[in-house]
Write an enzyme that holds these catalytic residues in place. Structure first.
Site, mmCIF file in Angstrom:
data_model
loop_
_atom_site.group_PDB
_atom_site.id
_atom_site.type_symbol
_atom_site.label_atom_id
_atom_site.label_comp_id
_atom_site.label_asym_id
_atom_site.label_seq_id
_atom_site.Cartn_x
_atom_site.Cartn_y
_atom_site.Cartn_z
ATOM 1 N N CYS A 19 7.218 1.302 0.343
ATOM 2 C CA CYS A 19 6.765 1.107 -0.859
ATOM 3 C C CYS A 19 5.664 1.775 -1.505
ATOM 4 O O CYS A 19 5.408 2.846 -1.637
ATOM 5 C CB CYS A 19 6.740 -0.487 -1.168
ATOM 6 S SG CYS A 19 7.102 -1.064 -2.830
ATOM 7 N N HIS A 61 12.083 -2.376 0.361
ATOM 8 C CA HIS A 61 11.558 -3.028 1.354
ATOM 9 C C HIS A 61 12.536 -3.653 2.474
ATOM 10 O O HIS A 61 13.268 -4.702 2.289
ATOM 11 C CB HIS A 61 10.952 -4.484 0.906
ATOM 12 C CG HIS A 61 9.563 -4.156 0.101
ATOM 13 N ND1 HIS A 61 8.312 -3.918 0.834
ATOM 14 C CD2 HIS A 61 9.104 -3.798 -1.142
ATOM 15 C CE1 HIS A 61 7.655 -3.825 0.094
ATOM 16 N NE2 HIS A 61 7.969 -3.682 -1.126
ATOM 17 N N GLU A 95 12.549 -4.325 5.199
ATOM 18 C CA GLU A 95 11.938 -5.491 6.367
ATOM 19 C C GLU A 95 11.995 -6.731 5.708
ATOM 20 O O GLU A 95 11.757 -7.893 6.313
ATOM 21 C CB GLU A 95 10.317 -5.097 6.703
ATOM 22 C CG GLU A 95 9.421 -5.433 5.590
ATOM 23 C CD GLU A 95 9.246 -4.671 4.416
ATOM 24 O OE1 GLU A 95 8.454 -4.685 3.646
ATOM 25 O OE2 GLU A 95 10.131 -3.660 4.127
#
Length: 305
Positions: A142, A235, A237
């Protein structure tokens, strides 16, 4: 094999409840294996949540990894206990003479600031430069992806008229790359950002390759140096509740908060999120560890250049 983590790290107990195999330092020293060394420069405000998210993804390989959390000397986080930082994180100054097989640099809520106005920009760029010779492969996430591309290649970021917030389908541009092994033709990626990269800037530099993009969210993943650098604009994750927590935190407080797109079942927050990205997130990080770290890094870690 499990991840080797510092004793008492909060993520250990959280992930054991999910049946994820982790190992603390005390047990790992009894195994005669050279673990892959992975550095995580965690720039997110709430460190413990991000630690857990990343460790969860890194655990899905048969390789033993030693995780080292890096912090900036020029910045003191406000949302994580000082005791946690002192126990589990090391300053870059302490680690600058070490080498790592892999590294992850997280995002930070700074998209609306000029890079040079960020207080820790000088130290961060020093780490970016250090990583080119001391790390086999690095993932930038990001804001860190925008920052790394700006510092290394002069790629600008552009403010968005409204926040890019939700889950967006990414189309794979180079499906034969090992990073996408086992992927479908497209995959979902969470986004939460106020600025963007533009493809026309990236395409001018033949050192950079857009390997995933989206008609809705734009540039998705950029690769450089044959996989020694990956820049991910979203993102992967994120855990299932991250966007929900962010939406509920900001709605009614800020006037620019919209419902995250393609996230809630029937677009109804009361029904909860429909998780569509986790399988590909696990595969992405497993492929990175296997093909761009484990199969590329030298056996003698001091030979990384």
């Amino acid at each position: 094999m499990p991840l080797k983590l510092p004793d008492l790290l909060p993520a250990i107990d959280l992930l054991k409840e999910e049946n994820i195999f982790v190992m603390n330092d005390s047990r790992a020293v009894s195994q005669d294996i050279r673990p892959l060394r992975i550095a995580i420069l965690n720039l997110m405000p709430v460190k413990i949540t991000t630690e857990t998210d990343l460790i969860r993804l890194l655990s899905n390989t048969p390789l033993q990894m030693e995780i080292c959390f890096m912090k900036l000397k020029s910045h003191t986080p406000k949302n994580t206990p000082v005791e946690h930082m002192m126990m589990f994180y090391k300053d870059f100054d302490v680690l600058r003479n070490e080498r790592f097989d892999g590294m992850i640099v997280t995002g930070a809520p700074l998209e609306q600031m000029a890079f040079e106005d960020v207080r820790y920009w000088p130290e961060l760029t020093e780490i970016f430069q250090w990583a080119t010779t001391h790390v086999t492969s690095t993932i930038y996430i990001c804001w860190a992806a925008q920052a790394g591309l700006y510092y290394r290649y002069g790629i600008p970021k552009y403010p968005l008229p409204k926040k890019k917030f939700g889950i967006y389908r990414q189309h794979i541009v180079h499906p034969r790359l090992p990073i996408f092994r086992g992927f479908d033709d497209s995959f979902a990626m969470p986004h939460s950002r106020h600025s963007e990269l533009r493809a026309e800037d990236l395409l001018k530099d033949d050192r950079l390759h857009i390997i995933a993009d989206s008609p809705e969210s734009g540039v998705g993943i950029v690769m450089a140096r044959e996989g020694r650098e990956f820049y991910i604009t979203g993102h992967m994750e994120y855990n299932p509740d991250t966007l929900d927590n962010e939406y509920k935190r900001d709605v009614g407080i800020r006037d620019d908060v919209e419902l995250p797109r393609n996230y809630y079942r029937d677009n109804d927050p009361a029904k909860g999120p429909e998780v569509t990205w986790r399988a590909h997130a696990n595969l992405l990080f497993a492929n990175w560890i296997n093909y761009y770290v484990y199969q590329t890094t030298p056996y003698d870690i001091n030979d990384i250049r």
